[in-house]
Write an enzyme that holds these catalytic residues in place. Structure first.
Site, PDB file in Angstrom:
ATOM      1  N   HIS A 368     -18.311 -29.601 -67.631  1.00 62.39           N
ATOM      2  CA  HIS A 368     -19.025 -30.298 -66.559  1.00 62.39           C
ATOM      3  C   HIS A 368     -18.863 -31.800 -66.653  1.00 62.39           C
ATOM      4  O   HIS A 368     -18.727 -32.493 -65.651  1.00 62.39           O
ATOM      5  CB  HIS A 368     -20.497 -29.916 -66.584  1.00 62.39           C
ATOM      6  CG  HIS A 368     -20.698 -28.444 -66.430  1.00 62.39           C
ATOM      7  ND1 HIS A 368     -21.866 -27.821 -66.691  1.00 62.39           N
ATOM      8  CD2 HIS A 368     -19.833 -27.484 -66.033  1.00 62.39           C
ATOM      9  CE1 HIS A 368     -21.728 -26.528 -66.480  1.00 62.39           C
ATOM     10  NE2 HIS A 368     -20.505 -26.307 -66.091  1.00 62.39           N
ATOM     11  N   CYS A 681      -7.334 -26.907 -49.922  1.00 58.23           N
ATOM     12  CA  CYS A 681      -8.198 -27.795 -50.704  1.00 58.23           C
ATOM     13  C   CYS A 681      -8.041 -27.607 -52.211  1.00 58.23           C
ATOM     14  O   CYS A 681      -8.802 -28.160 -52.987  1.00 58.23           O
ATOM     15  CB  CYS A 681      -9.661 -27.618 -50.306  1.00 58.23           C
ATOM     16  SG  CYS A 681     -10.310 -25.989 -50.681  1.00 58.23           S
TER      17      CYS A 681
HETATM   18  C1  PEP Z   1      -9.802 -23.585 -55.433  1.00 59.98           C
HETATM   19  O1  PEP Z   1     -10.084 -22.538 -56.020  1.00 59.98           O
HETATM   20  O2  PEP Z   1      -8.652 -23.902 -55.116  1.00 59.98           O
HETATM   21  C2  PEP Z   1     -10.873 -24.539 -55.082  1.00 59.98           C
HETATM   22  C3  PEP Z   1     -10.629 -25.594 -54.335  1.00 59.98           C
HETATM   23  O3  PEP Z   1     -12.103 -24.317 -55.595  1.00 59.98           O
HETATM   24  P1  PEP Z   1     -12.503 -24.612 -57.121  1.00 59.98           P
HETATM   25  O4  PEP Z   1     -11.385 -25.389 -57.736  1.00 59.98           O
HETATM   26  O5  PEP Z   1     -13.768 -25.376 -57.053  1.00 59.98           O
HETATM   27  O6  PEP Z   1     -12.658 -23.246 -57.672  1.00 59.98           O
END
Ligand code: PEP
Ligand code: MG
Length: 756
Positions: A368, A681
Site C-alpha cells: 500500500h 486503463c
Molecule cells: C487492471 O487490472 O488493469 C487495472 C487497471 O486495475 P488494477 O491494476 O487496479 O487491478
C-alpha cells in the site's frame, strides 16, 4: 575471571576514563589494549578492524610485535580472526595452534601464545572488527571472561562507528568496512532518481551512557522497564488495539512470548552485571541476537529477528524515556527515507518537498505504501534486504526507482554519474511539461483521449500538471486503504465531492471498491484464501455484502450533485453480475429521487473488462453498458495464467503477444462498430510501444499513471495513426511470431523517427 584489577566493572570504568581523556584515536586504542590485557591477566590484547576491502587490519596490540600494527592484515576467510568476523561469534581455545583455521604470521611473534579468546566487534549484528586476548599458558577462558570481553568490544564498536578510526587505516584500503560504499539490488516501486542522505523512518535510540555508575541501580531499572513492557503488551493484546506500526494480534502475541522469555531476560541481566547500563545491555544482547539470526536461512527465524528488534526498541524507549517519534517531524532537506516497513498513512505525514526517495526493507511494489509513493511521485524501491542495518543516519545515498538500485555511501564518480542521469531525466520531463497545453492529436488529425489513473487526493494536482483530460480510473479502494477505519457514508460522500470539485470540468470515472486479492483493508478481517487473485474480491464482495456497495453508490450519487457521474465495476465476470450491480445502483437513484435529494445530471455505468469470460460474451455485455474500460493488468494475468505479483512469472509473457492483441482488437472493433466508448486503463496504456499497438488496434482512449502522459502525448503527436493501424492489422493477419511484434513496432517507430 577476577583479574588483578578487579573484573569487568572496573575495566569498564577505566575504559570510560580513557575515552574521555584528550588523546589521538591511536593513543586511545593503544591504552585500551593495555588496559584490557592487564585487567584480564592476558599477555596479549589486539584489536582488528574490518576494512572496506574485506580484510581485517591489526589496529593496536599489547603483547604482539608493535611493528605489525597497520601492517598485518587478514582476509575474511583467513585465520581465527577471520573466522570470528565471518561467523560473528566468540571463539575460545586453550590450544589455538591445533585449530584448523590457525594461520601463523611471523611478523607478529604470536607463536609462543597458546590460549586464544576472540570476540566480534558488532554493529547491527555485523562484525566490524575482532577483539582478541591471548595467553602463553594453555588455559580455558571462563564464560564470565567471554562475556566481559564482549562488553568491552561494545565500547570499541562505538569508536569504529563514530568514525574516529577512519584516518588510521593503511592508505589504499578504503577505510573501515562500516563506511564502505555498497550497492544493493532492490525491487523497483516508483520511478525516478533521488540523491540525498539517509533518514531512518524509526530513528534508533541513542545510547549516551554505556558504563554504569551504579550496577545495582541499573539492574533495578532493567527489571522495572521489563515489567512495564510486559504490562503495555498485555494491554495492547487485551484491547486488540493497533500500535503505531499497525501490528496485528499475532505480532503482539509473539512480543508477549519474548517479553517473558527467560533466556532473553537472563542475558540482559548478565550484561548489566558486567557493568553496562541497562540500555547498553539491551543493545549488546540485541546485537548478539542479530548476529546469530542474520546468519539463519530459515525465513521463520529471520522474521522473529524483526519481532525481537521491535521488542528491544520498545525496551530502549522505555528505559530512555523517549517517546516513539517518527522522523516525520524535523525532516532535513534531500531526505531519503529508509524503513523496514511503513504504512501508507505514515508516508503522507512527511513533507513531500523534502523527500527525495523511499527505501523499504520489506514492502514490494504492490504494498500500500508503494501505491502512495507512486501517487506522490517519490522514487522508491522495496525488498532492499538488510538496508536498515547497513546505513547510518546522514549517510549519502542514491536511489534509482527505475532500475531498482541503491547506492550507499557512493564514491564521487558514482554520484556524478547519477546526478547526470537525474539531470537528463529532469530535462526530458521539462520537454513533456512543454506539451501540457498541446492537444493530443495525431499527425493525421485523429484526437486521442488521454486521462489519468488516480487513487488519492494528492493525485489530483497531476490533472493540471500533465494536462490530462480527466481521471479515467479512480481506484476508490486506495482511499479506503489509507483511512484509519472504514469510511462511513457521509465521509465517503465528502471525499468524492472534494475529488469531483478539484477535477472541475474534467470528468472522473470512479471504480467501485476493488478490495480483496492483495488489497486488504487493515480494519476488516482478512480472509485466508488459497488463491486470493481468483477469490472473493472486487464486485464479488460488493454483491455478497450489498451494504458496502450500496453505501458507496449512495455516497457517489449524493456527491455528484448536478454533475455527470461515471462509475465502473471491477472484475465483472458475467453479464448477470453487471445486471445485479446495475439494479442496485438504479434502486439507489430511485430512492434519491423519492427523497427529493439533489442527484447527478447523468449517470454512466461502465464495466471493467478484466476477466476473459466477458470476452466471450461481448455482444451481450456491450449493449448493456455505457462504456467499457479494459484492465489489461488483470486481463493479462488471467489470460496467460500468470500471477502479476509473482516476479518469477509476471514478465514471462509479453503484453504485445499476438494472442493478447487479437483479443483486445476484437473489443475495439465491436465497440467502435456499436459507437460504445472503450478505453484502456492498465499499465500498458502508459508505455510507448504498447500504446502504439493499442492505437493500431483502434483504441482512442487511454488512462494511465501521470508519468505516462508526457511520453504518450509526444508519441501521439508524432504518429500517423492510419498507417499504424494498417501496419498492425497486416502483421497480425500475417501471423507474426510472438517475439517479433515488439521489434516490428520498434522498427515502425524508428522509421517515423520516434524515440522514447
Ligand atoms: C487492471 O487490472 O488493469 C487495472 C487497471 O486495475 P488494477 O491494476 O487496479 O487491478
Ligand atoms: Mg484490475
Amino acid at each position: 575471571m577476577r583479574g588483578a584489577l578487579g573484573g569487568p566493572r572496573v575495566l569498564l570504568r577505566r575504559l570510560r576514563e580513557v575515552m574521555s581523556e584528550p588523546a589521538s584515536a591511536q593513543e586511545r586504542l593503544d591504552r585500551i589494549v593495555v588496559l584490557i590485557a592487564s585487567n584480564m591477566v592476558a599477555e596479549v590484547c589486539s584489536v582488528y578492524v574490518a576494512r572496506a576491502d574485506n580484510t581485517l587490519e591489526l589496529y593496536a596490540t599489547e603483547g604482539l610485535n608493535r611493528e605489525a600494527v597497520h601492517l598485518t592484515t587478514m582476509r575474511m576467510d583467513e585465520g581465527l580472526v577471520g573466522l570470528i568476523a565471518r561467523e560473528a561469534q566468540p571463539l575460545s581455545l586453550s590450544d589455538a595452534h591445533q585449530h584448523p583455521s590457525f594461520s601463523y604470521r611471523p611478523e607478529t611473534g604470536e607463536e609462543i601464545y597458546n590460549s586464544f579468546l576472540g570476540v566480534p566487534i558488532l554493529r547491527g549484528g555485523n562484525a566490524i572488527g575482532v577483539l582478541v586476548v591471548q595467553n602463553r599458558a594453555a588455559r580455558v577462558y571462563t564464560e564470565e571472561e567471554v562475556e566481559a570481553l564482549q562488553t568491552t568490544a561494545m565500547v570499541l564498536a562505538e569508536m569504529v562507528a563514530g568514525g574516529e578510526l577512519e584516518a588510521l587505516a593503511r592508505p589504499g584500503s578504503g577505510g573501515t568496512v562500516i563506511r564502505r560504499p555498497l550497492q544493493l539490488k532492490a525491487e523497483p516501486i516508483s520511478d525516478g532518481i533521488g540523491l540525498g542522505h539517509v533518514v531512518l523512518h524509526e530513528p534508533r535510540v541513542e545510547i549516551k551512557n554505556l558504563v554504569a555508575d551504579d550496577p545495582e541501580l541499573e539492574s533495578r531499572r532493567l527489571q522495572e522497564a521489563l515489567e512495564q513492557l510486559r504490562a503495555s503488551i498485555d494491554d495492547l493484546v487485551d484491547s486488540g488495539g493497533l500500535s503505531h506500526a499497525g501490528e496485528h494480534r499475532d505480532v503482539l502475541e509473539t512480543f508477549r512470548m519474548f517479553a517473558n522469555d527467560r533466556g532473553w531476560i537472563r542475558r540482559l541481566q548478565e550484561a548489566v552485571n558486567t557493568g553496562l547500563t541497562a540500555e547498553a545491555a539491551v543493545e549488546r544482547v540485541q546485537s548478539d541476537v542479530r548476529a546469530r539470526l542474520l546468519r539463519q536461512t530459515d525465513p521463520y527465524l529471520r522474521e522473529r529477528l524483526h519481532d525481537l528488534d521491535d521488542l528491544a526498541n520498545r525496551l530502549l524507549h522505555q528505559l530512555t524515556g523517549t517517546a516513539f517519534t517518527l522522523a516525520a517531524e524535523n525532516l532535513p532537506e534531500n531526505a531519503i527515507l529508509v524503513a523496514r516497513a511503513m504504512g501508507p498513512a505514515a508516508l503522507l505525514e512527511y513533507q513531500r518537498l523534502r523527500l527525495r526517495g523511499l527505501i523499504l526493507e520489506e514492502g514490494g511494489s504492490t504494498s500500500h505504501v508503494a501505491i502512495v509513493a507512486r501517487a506522490l511521485g517519490i522514487p522508491a524501491v522495496g525488498k532492499a534486504e538488510g538496508i536498515v542495518g547497513l546505513v547510518e543516519p546522514g549517510d549519502a545515498i542514491i536511489i534509482d526507482g527505475h532500475a531498482g538500485e541503491v547506492q550507499i555511501r557512493p564514491q564521487p564518480d558514482v554520484q556524478t554519474a547519477y546526478a547526470e542521469r537525474a539531470r537528463l531525466r529532469a530535462r526530458r520531463q521539462e520537454q513533456y511539461r512543454a506539451l501540457r497545453d498541446k492537444p493530443p492529436v495525431t499527425k493525421d488529425g485523429v484526437a486521442i483521449d488521454l486521462q489519468l489513473n488516480a487513487g488519492l487526493l494528492v493525485d489530483l494536482p497531476n490533472l493540471d500538471e500533465t494536462g490530462a483530460a480527466g481521471v479515467g480510473l479512480f481506484r476508490t479502494e486506495i482511499l479506503f486503504m489509507v483511512a484509519p477505519s472504514l469510511p462511513r457514508a457521509q465521509q465517503q460522500e465528502a471525499l468524492y465531492r472534494t475529488i469531483i470539485d478539484i477535477a472541475g470540468r474534467k470528468p472522473v470515472t470512479f471504480r467501485t471498491l476493488d478490495i480483496g486479492g492483495d488489497k486488504v483493508l487493515p480494519y476488516l478481517k482478512k480472509i485466508e484464501e488459497e488463491n486470493p487473485a481468483l477469490g472473493w474480491r472486487a464486485v464479488r464482495v460488493g454483491l455478497d455484502r450489498p451494504a458496502l456497495l450500496r453505501t458507496q453508490f449512495r455516497a457517489l450519487l449524493n456527491a455528484a450533485r448536478e454533475r455527470e457521474l461515471r462509475i465502473m465495476l471491477p472484475m465483472v465476470a458475467t453479464v448477470e453480475e453487471f445486471e445485479a450491480a446495475r439494479a442496485m445502483l438504479l434502486r439507489e437513484r430511485e430512492r434519491q429521487k423519492r427523497l427529493s435529494q439533489a442527484g447527478p445530471k447523468q449517470v454512466h455505468l461502465g464495466v471493467m473488462l478484466e476477466v476473459p469470460s466477458l470476452l466471450f460474451d461481448l455482444e451481450r455485455i456491450i449493449d448493456r453498458v455505457d462504456f467499457i474500460s479494459i484492465g489489461t493488468n488483470d486481463l493479462m494475468q488471467f489470460m496467460f495464467a500468470v500471477d502479476r505479483d509473482n516476479a518469477l512469472v509476471s514478465t514471462r509473457f509479453d503484453p504485445l503477444h499476438p494472442a493478447f492483441l487479437r483479443a483486445l482488437g476484437r473489443v475495439a472493433a465491436l465497440a467502435n462498430e456499436r459507437g460504445k466508448r472503450v478505453s484502456i486503463c492498465g499499465e500498458m496504456a502508459g508505455k510507448p510501444l504498447e500504446a502504439m499497438a493499442l492505437l493500431g488496434l483502434g483504441f482512442r482512449s487511454f488512462s494511465m499513471s501521470p508519468s505516462g502522459i508526457g511520453p504518450i502525448k509526444a508519441l501521439v503527436r508524432a504518429i500517423d495513426v492510419t498507417a499504424l493501424q494498417e501496419f498492425v492489422a497486416t502483421r497480425l493477419a500475417e501471423g507474426v511470431e510472438a517475439p517479433r511484434m515488439r521489434a516490428d513496432l520498434a522498427d515502425f517507430a524508428g522509421a517515423a523517427e520516434l524515440s522514447f
